[in-house]
Each structure stands twice: as C-alpha cells, then as structure tokens.
Design a protein around this motif. Structure first.
Motif, PDB file in Angstrom:
ATOM      1  N   GLN A  18     -60.185 -38.998 -28.535  1.00 48.60           N
ATOM      2  CA  GLN A  18     -60.643 -38.730 -27.179  1.00 48.60           C
ATOM      3  C   GLN A  18     -60.974 -37.247 -27.054  1.00 48.60           C
ATOM      4  O   GLN A  18     -60.078 -36.412 -27.093  1.00 48.60           O
ATOM      5  CB  GLN A  18     -59.548 -39.091 -26.157  1.00 48.60           C
ATOM      6  N   VAL A  19     -62.275 -36.926 -26.892  1.00 48.82           N
ATOM      7  CA  VAL A  19     -62.726 -35.544 -26.749  1.00 48.82           C
ATOM      8  C   VAL A  19     -62.037 -34.657 -27.795  1.00 48.82           C
ATOM      9  O   VAL A  19     -61.344 -33.700 -27.473  1.00 48.82           O
ATOM     10  CB  VAL A  19     -62.484 -35.012 -25.322  1.00 48.82           C
ATOM     11  N   LYS A  20     -62.179 -35.031 -29.026  1.00 50.39           N
ATOM     12  CA  LYS A  20     -61.674 -34.294 -30.193  1.00 50.39           C
ATOM     13  C   LYS A  20     -60.160 -34.371 -30.380  1.00 50.39           C
ATOM     14  O   LYS A  20     -59.618 -33.794 -31.322  1.00 50.39           O
ATOM     15  CB  LYS A  20     -62.096 -32.823 -30.136  1.00 50.39           C
ATOM     16  N   LYS A  21     -59.430 -35.060 -29.494  1.00 51.92           N
ATOM     17  CA  LYS A  21     -57.977 -35.142 -29.617  1.00 51.92           C
ATOM     18  C   LYS A  21     -57.571 -36.533 -30.086  1.00 51.92           C
ATOM     19  O   LYS A  21     -57.988 -37.546 -29.521  1.00 51.92           O
ATOM     20  CB  LYS A  21     -57.305 -34.823 -28.286  1.00 51.92           C
ATOM     21  N   LEU A  22     -56.754 -36.578 -31.139  1.00 50.25           N
ATOM     22  CA  LEU A  22     -56.302 -37.849 -31.693  1.00 50.25           C
ATOM     23  C   LEU A  22     -55.212 -38.443 -30.818  1.00 50.25           C
ATOM     24  O   LEU A  22     -54.209 -37.791 -30.519  1.00 50.25           O
ATOM     25  CB  LEU A  22     -55.783 -37.614 -33.111  1.00 50.25           C
ATOM     26  N   GLN A  23     -55.411 -39.687 -30.399  1.00 47.06           N
ATOM     27  CA  GLN A  23     -54.455 -40.392 -29.560  1.00 47.06           C
ATOM     28  C   GLN A  23     -53.865 -41.566 -30.336  1.00 47.06           C
ATOM     29  O   GLN A  23     -54.567 -42.249 -31.078  1.00 47.06           O
ATOM     30  CB  GLN A  23     -55.135 -40.929 -28.290  1.00 47.06           C
ATOM     31  N   PRO A  24     -52.552 -41.822 -30.176  1.00 45.70           N
ATOM     32  CA  PRO A  24     -51.948 -42.947 -30.898  1.00 45.70           C
ATOM     33  C   PRO A  24     -52.528 -44.275 -30.446  1.00 45.70           C
ATOM     34  O   PRO A  24     -52.915 -44.442 -29.288  1.00 45.70           O
ATOM     35  CB  PRO A  24     -50.460 -42.837 -30.534  1.00 45.70           C
ATOM     36  N   ARG A 246     -65.528 -35.896 -36.208  1.00 42.87           N
ATOM     37  CA  ARG A 246     -65.922 -34.654 -35.537  1.00 42.87           C
ATOM     38  C   ARG A 246     -67.145 -34.034 -36.210  1.00 42.87           C
ATOM     39  O   ARG A 246     -68.085 -33.610 -35.540  1.00 42.87           O
ATOM     40  CB  ARG A 246     -64.767 -33.660 -35.543  1.00 42.87           C
ATOM     41  N   GLN A 247     -67.128 -33.988 -37.532  1.00 36.41           N
ATOM     42  CA  GLN A 247     -68.232 -33.345 -38.236  1.00 36.41           C
ATOM     43  C   GLN A 247     -69.507 -34.177 -38.198  1.00 36.41           C
ATOM     44  O   GLN A 247     -70.601 -33.654 -38.394  1.00 36.41           O
ATOM     45  CB  GLN A 247     -67.821 -33.027 -39.677  1.00 36.41           C
ATOM     46  N   SER A 248     -69.357 -35.486 -37.946  1.00 40.84           N
ATOM     47  CA  SER A 248     -70.548 -36.332 -37.815  1.00 40.84           C
ATOM     48  C   SER A 248     -71.237 -36.131 -36.475  1.00 40.84           C
ATOM     49  O   SER A 248     -72.366 -36.556 -36.276  1.00 40.84           O
ATOM     50  CB  SER A 248     -70.161 -37.811 -37.949  1.00 40.84           C
ATOM     51  N   GLY A 249     -70.527 -35.485 -35.522  1.00 38.86           N
ATOM     52  CA  GLY A 249     -71.063 -35.297 -34.183  1.00 38.86           C
ATOM     53  C   GLY A 249     -70.652 -36.388 -33.214  1.00 38.86           C
ATOM     54  O   GLY A 249     -70.859 -36.257 -32.012  1.00 38.86           O
ATOM     55  N   ALA A 250     -70.038 -37.474 -33.731  1.00 37.40           N
ATOM     56  CA  ALA A 250     -69.675 -38.591 -32.858  1.00 37.40           C
ATOM     57  C   ALA A 250     -68.615 -38.204 -31.846  1.00 37.40           C
ATOM     58  O   ALA A 250     -68.531 -38.784 -30.766  1.00 37.40           O
ATOM     59  CB  ALA A 250     -69.182 -39.771 -33.695  1.00 37.40           C
ATOM     60  N   ALA A 251     -67.770 -37.223 -32.192  1.00 46.95           N
ATOM     61  CA  ALA A 251     -66.668 -36.855 -31.302  1.00 46.95           C
ATOM     62  C   ALA A 251     -67.033 -35.748 -30.332  1.00 46.95           C
ATOM     63  O   ALA A 251     -66.193 -35.291 -29.562  1.00 46.95           O
ATOM     64  CB  ALA A 251     -65.464 -36.404 -32.131  1.00 46.95           C
ATOM     65  N   GLN A 252     -68.291 -35.304 -30.348  1.00 49.48           N
ATOM     66  CA  GLN A 252     -68.680 -34.223 -29.453  1.00 49.48           C
ATOM     67  C   GLN A 252     -68.916 -34.757 -28.047  1.00 49.48           C
ATOM     68  O   GLN A 252     -69.605 -35.754 -27.864  1.00 49.48           O
ATOM     69  CB  GLN A 252     -69.983 -33.557 -29.943  1.00 49.48           C
ATOM     70  N   PRO A 253     -68.365 -34.129 -27.006  1.00 48.66           N
ATOM     71  CA  PRO A 253     -68.624 -34.571 -25.649  1.00 48.66           C
ATOM     72  C   PRO A 253     -70.070 -34.318 -25.288  1.00 48.66           C
ATOM     73  O   PRO A 253     -70.687 -33.365 -25.746  1.00 48.66           O
ATOM     74  CB  PRO A 253     -67.685 -33.703 -24.802  1.00 48.66           C
ATOM     75  N   ALA A 254     -70.621 -35.170 -24.452  1.00 48.83           N
ATOM     76  CA  ALA A 254     -72.004 -35.014 -24.022  1.00 48.83           C
ATOM     77  C   ALA A 254     -72.107 -33.956 -22.938  1.00 48.83           C
ATOM     78  O   ALA A 254     -71.243 -33.822 -22.079  1.00 48.83           O
ATOM     79  CB  ALA A 254     -72.533 -36.348 -23.489  1.00 48.83           C
ATOM     80  N   ALA A 255     -73.169 -33.166 -23.008  1.00 47.10           N
ATOM     81  CA  ALA A 255     -73.433 -32.174 -21.976  1.00 47.10           C
ATOM     82  C   ALA A 255     -74.435 -32.750 -20.990  1.00 47.10           C
ATOM     83  O   ALA A 255     -75.368 -33.450 -21.369  1.00 47.10           O
ATOM     84  CB  ALA A 255     -74.001 -30.908 -22.619  1.00 47.10           C
ATOM     85  N   ARG A 256     -74.217 -32.483 -19.708  1.00 43.92           N
ATOM     86  CA  ARG A 256     -75.097 -33.040 -18.684  1.00 43.92           C
ATOM     87  C   ARG A 256     -75.919 -31.937 -18.038  1.00 43.92           C
ATOM     88  O   ARG A 256     -75.494 -30.804 -17.919  1.00 43.92           O
ATOM     89  CB  ARG A 256     -74.279 -33.796 -17.621  1.00 43.92           C
ATOM     90  N   GLY A 257     -77.090 -32.319 -17.610  1.00 40.06           N
ATOM     91  CA  GLY A 257     -77.969 -31.375 -16.923  1.00 40.06           C
ATOM     92  C   GLY A 257     -79.009 -32.133 -16.114  1.00 40.06           C
ATOM     93  O   GLY A 257     -79.038 -33.350 -16.111  1.00 40.06           O
ATOM     94  N   ARG A 258     -79.884 -31.402 -15.419  1.00 41.46           N
ATOM     95  CA  ARG A 258     -80.907 -32.046 -14.613  1.00 41.46           C
ATOM     96  C   ARG A 258     -82.280 -31.547 -15.026  1.00 41.46           C
ATOM     97  O   ARG A 258     -82.493 -30.365 -15.248  1.00 41.46           O
ATOM     98  CB  ARG A 258     -80.686 -31.784 -13.115  1.00 41.46           C
ATOM     99  N   GLU A 259     -83.188 -32.504 -15.175  1.00 45.63           N
ATOM    100  CA  GLU A 259     -84.565 -32.154 -15.467  1.00 45.63           C
ATOM    101  C   GLU A 259     -85.261 -31.757 -14.170  1.00 45.63           C
ATOM    102  O   GLU A 259     -84.719 -31.885 -13.063  1.00 45.63           O
ATOM    103  CB  GLU A 259     -85.284 -33.355 -16.121  1.00 45.63           C
ATOM    104  N   LYS A 260     -86.495 -31.301 -14.296  1.00 46.30           N
ATOM    105  CA  LYS A 260     -87.218 -30.813 -13.128  1.00 46.30           C
ATOM    106  C   LYS A 260     -87.437 -31.899 -12.085  1.00 46.30           C
ATOM    107  O   LYS A 260     -87.533 -31.621 -10.900  1.00 46.30           O
ATOM    108  CB  LYS A 260     -88.581 -30.251 -13.567  1.00 46.30           C
ATOM    109  N   LEU A 268     -76.782 -35.567 -25.982  1.00 45.07           N
ATOM    110  CA  LEU A 268     -75.856 -35.981 -27.019  1.00 45.07           C
ATOM    111  C   LEU A 268     -75.866 -34.959 -28.141  1.00 45.07           C
ATOM    112  O   LEU A 268     -76.930 -34.587 -28.639  1.00 45.07           O
ATOM    113  CB  LEU A 268     -76.257 -37.360 -27.575  1.00 45.07           C
ATOM    114  N   SER A 269     -74.696 -34.499 -28.537  1.00 40.15           N
ATOM    115  CA  SER A 269     -74.627 -33.458 -29.547  1.00 40.15           C
ATOM    116  C   SER A 269     -75.115 -33.973 -30.884  1.00 40.15           C
ATOM    117  O   SER A 269     -74.955 -35.135 -31.221  1.00 40.15           O
ATOM    118  CB  SER A 269     -73.197 -32.962 -29.681  1.00 40.15           C
ATOM    119  N   ALA A 270     -75.734 -33.098 -31.624  1.00 41.27           N
ATOM    120  CA  ALA A 270     -76.190 -33.434 -32.960  1.00 41.27           C
ATOM    121  C   ALA A 270     -75.443 -32.567 -33.965  1.00 41.27           C
ATOM    122  O   ALA A 270     -74.535 -31.829 -33.612  1.00 41.27           O
ATOM    123  CB  ALA A 270     -77.693 -33.202 -33.062  1.00 41.27           C
TER     124      ALA A 270
END
Length: 286
Positions: A18-24, A246-260, A268-270
């Motif tokens: 979960q967001v880079k943190k390992l949960q049991p 994590r290194q595959s990018g799958a564990a990176q949280p998505a950043a949000r923004g607004r288009e024009k 989605l992080s690459a």
C-alpha cells in the motif's frame, strides 16, 4: 493496492503493498481444490492494481491461479522469475533459472533490508540456506529436508516406528525419553546443528560476522534453539517482491492534475526517466 502472492508447496501466503508500504496479509493451507483456497483467501479483498506472484506449486496450479485472478479482478498476474543479476544481487548458480524464485526473492529482500553478509535460512517443506555477501554477491546455498520430511521419512522407512504418533507441539529437552519425542528433537537439532555450522564456517571464511536470517513456516520452532545471533524475518520473500514492484513502477502513487478543459487527469508513474502516462478520471457530481 498491489497483491503479492507466494504459492509454496504446502501453503498459499500473501501480503499487500500500500503506497510503498508492505502490509501483512495471511496464509491458508493448500488443498486439492485450489479455487476454493483462492476464494477463501481473497474473496473479500479489494481489487488490486497489480498482482505479483512467486510460485513453486507447478504449471497446472499457476495456470489455475492466473485464470482465477483474471476472472475475479480482470488483472494479468506477473509471475516473477529468477535472473542472473538484478536489484543489486548477483546469482551464483551456473544456470541461474535453476535457483528457485522464492530463494531469489529472499536474496533481493535481504540485500535491500540488511547491510553486510547474511545467511538466509528458509524453513519450509525443504530447508534452504543461501549465503549472500554485503555487496549482493550470492555465493550459493544448501538444501535439506524440512522437519516434516525428516520425520515422515523415518516413519516410512525405519522398521518399528511407522505406527508411532508424532506431536510436533510436544515440549522436549535436548534428550527424549520416548521414541516420538526422540524423532521430534532429533529433527530439530539436526537443522540447528547445520545452521550454526554453516553460519560459523561462513564467518570464518569471510573473516567477518555473518547475520543469520530465518524465515519460513517452521522458523519459530528452530529459532529458540539457535545459539548464533538470528533474526526472524517472516516476510523476507515479500520484501523482495516489494522491491521489484516498486522498481517496476506499479507501487508508485498516481499524481492528479487538471487539464485546460477542466477534466481531471491521473498521471500514472512510469520508470525513472520515462514520461508519465495520463488517464482520464471521470466523476459525477450531483
């Protein structure tokens, strides 16, 4: 959330990233009906963003698991394979793919979490020992029968003890006064002696202390008897899987923004150095 699955010979284990943190997560014993095992484990789980799997359960089991995941969550699981080199670790095997994926992941997890040389002891159906230098060089390992295999083989092959009932929960000291406890104590001390000898020999050969890391289902039976300094690392394989996720990018949280035009976008992080991928997020407002 990313689902990490470890399909062993006798148990199905999982954890969540979960967001880079390992949960049991949890574990269930494998049965003859794997789809029931999957439902028991994950029916109530939220749909993961990705699924990473390590498995020594065989091709038929892996195909059944992959099909269940695709039907349940519309996700294609990624089965992790051993490599000659990666994530800071160099595989010692002449044929790298012959090293079990679970051992490879434990090496990655140990190198990520610990400084200095380690001996990884995985106490499962079989017990494996792997020696890893501080620079990530895997020097090789050993494989011996686990506690249950030792005890079962004695009962099957030794005359006169096949009908003896074994209670692994029975308390026993160094010496036993009945055959059942003698088998239990003997199998325990056989593994303890092996582990202590290997850790001691490595420390002498490498001229520096070697940390013993113990994982696997039978770790808690072995640990109290060890005289060498040892750490219980029940999630070592998942630690290695998390490094890869994590290194595959799958564990990176998505950043949000607004288009024009006002639409909300999810970026989605690459991989590092690569452009992000944008996905339209549509929400209904009353």
């Amino acid at each position: 959330m990313i689902l990490l699955i470890d399909a062993g010979n006798s148990r199905l284990k999982w954890a969540c990233l979960q967001v880079k943190k390992l949960q049991p997560g949890g574990a269930v014993a494998r049965s003859a009906a794997p789809t029931r095992d999957f439902a028991s484990a994950w029916d109530a789980l939220e749909a993961p963003e990705a699924v990473f799997v390590t498995s020594v359960a065989g091709e038929k089991f892996d195909k059944t698991l992959a099909n269940w995941i695709k039907r349940k969550w519309k996700r294609e699981p990624e089965f992790l394979a051993t490599r000659a080199k990666g994530f800071g670790v160099t595989n010692a095997y002449r044929e790298p793919e012959r090293l079990g994926a679970d051992r490879w992941l434990a090496l990655i997890g140990a190198h990520d979490a610990w400084d200095g040389p380690v001996c990884i002891v995985d106490c499962g159906t079989a017990v494996t020992l792997d020696a890893l230098r501080g620079d990530g060089s895997h020097e090789g390992g050993l494989i011996v029968p686990g506690l249950a295999l030792m005890r079962d083989s004695l009962k099957e092959r030794a005359s006169g003890i096949d009908a003896i009932s074994l209670n692994p929960e029975a308390r026993t000291g160094l010496l036993a006064t009945d055959t059942g406890n003698a088998i239990i104590a003997g199998s325990l001390y056989s593994l303890v002696a092996l582990i202590e000898r290997v850790v001691g020999d490595l420390s002498l050969e490498w001229k520096e202390p070697v940390q013993c890391l113990v994982t696997g289902g039978d770790a808690e039976q072995i640990l109290p008897l060890l005289s060498v300094k040892a750490e219980h690392c029940p999630d070592l394989i998942f630690t290695g899987m998390a490094v890869i996720a994590r290194q595959s990018g799958a564990a990176q949280p998505a950043a949000r923004g607004r288009e024009k035009d006002g639409h909300e976008m999810e970026y989605l992080s690459a991989d590092p150095g690569q452009p992000a991928v944008a996905r339209l997020v549509v929400s209904a407002h009353g």
